[in-house]
Enzyme design. Structure first.
Site, short mmCIF file in Angstrom:
data_model
loop_
_atom_site.label_atom_id
_atom_site.label_comp_id
_atom_site.label_asym_id
_atom_site.label_seq_id
_atom_site.Cartn_x
_atom_site.Cartn_y
_atom_site.Cartn_z
N HIS A 66 0.76 -1.22 0.11
CA HIS A 66 -0.17 0.15 -0.03
C HIS A 66 0.78 1.30 0.10
CE1 HIS A 66 -3.11 -2.69 2.30
NE2 HIS A 66 -3.08 -2.71 1.07
N LYS A 76 6.02 6.29 7.24
CA LYS A 76 5.51 5.41 8.17
C LYS A 76 6.60 4.86 9.43
CE LYS A 76 1.68 3.64 5.39
NZ LYS A 76 1.37 2.16 4.81
N TYR A 136 1.67 2.03 13.87
CA TYR A 136 2.61 2.89 13.17
C TYR A 136 2.09 4.32 13.04
CZ TYR A 136 -0.89 1.78 9.35
OH TYR A 136 -2.17 1.27 8.80
N ASP A 174 -6.31 -6.26 -2.11
CA ASP A 174 -4.90 -6.78 -2.40
C ASP A 174 -4.69 -7.64 -3.40
OD1 ASP A 174 -4.25 -4.68 -0.55
OD2 ASP A 174 -3.94 -6.01 1.17
#
Length: 186
Positions: A66, A76, A136, A174
């Protein structure tokens, strides 16, 4: 704080100091001054984190790859607080000498390692244990219309997800993501 460099200079692994005794342990999970100093010493810009996310995955769940398109791209700082995950970042910066290359690292609750993935990278992970909890920080807010995905098993990238013996669980989005070439030719 120990900093481990990877084959892609912008991707860094942060290993915090753990202070343990008979009562348990303590660690500083994030310090803006330390983080900024590490990035500045390497000539990188210093981001500001604006959002924290927390997910839980069952063993075999694969999430990714992603990213968000500009101007909503996200950096991130990721870590696992319970369980184990194999975490992957792929360089999708067209002007980068490491374009299309990937780095993978195991994150787990025992080592407390954190993986810094700046904007310009696609990100994904596979849970190696049940109840793997992933935290995250992001440098930009979630923006649904900018969300993008690259197929996790893209042959051009060739990620070794270390999934031998795992029954993968992949959601519809996905499983039908774009190829690396489709995603980066826009």
């Amino acid at each position: 704080m120990n900093v481990i460099e990877t084959k892609i200079p912008e991707l860094l692994i942060f290993e915090p100091r753990i202070f343990a005794d008979e009562r348990g342990w303590f660690m500083e999970s994030f310090n803006q001054n330390v983080f900024a100093k590490v990035l500045q010493e390497r000539g990188f810009g210093v981001p500001i984190f604006v959002q924290d996310n927390h997910s839980m995955s069952s063993k075999g769940v694969l999430r990714g790859l992603h990213y968000q398109s500009e101007p909503f791209a996200q950096g991130k700082l990721v870590r696992v607080v319970q369980g184990r995950a194999f975490d992957v970042a792929v360089d999708i910066r067209k002007d980068s000498p490491t374009f299309g290359q990937w780095v993978g690292v195991e994150l787990n609750a025992q080592t407390h390692r954190q993986f810094w993935i700046p904007a310009g990278f696609a990100h994904g992970f596979v849970a190696l244990e049940d109840n793997t909890q992933f935290l995250y920080k992001t440098t930009n807010f979630y923006h649904k219309d900018s969300e993008r995905s690259i197929i996790w098993n893209d042959k051009t990238i060739g990620i070794d997800w270390q999934t031998e013996g795992l029954e993968l669980i992949i959601n519809e989005k996905d499983a039908h993501a774009l190829s690396f070439i489709q995603a980066t030719n826009g």
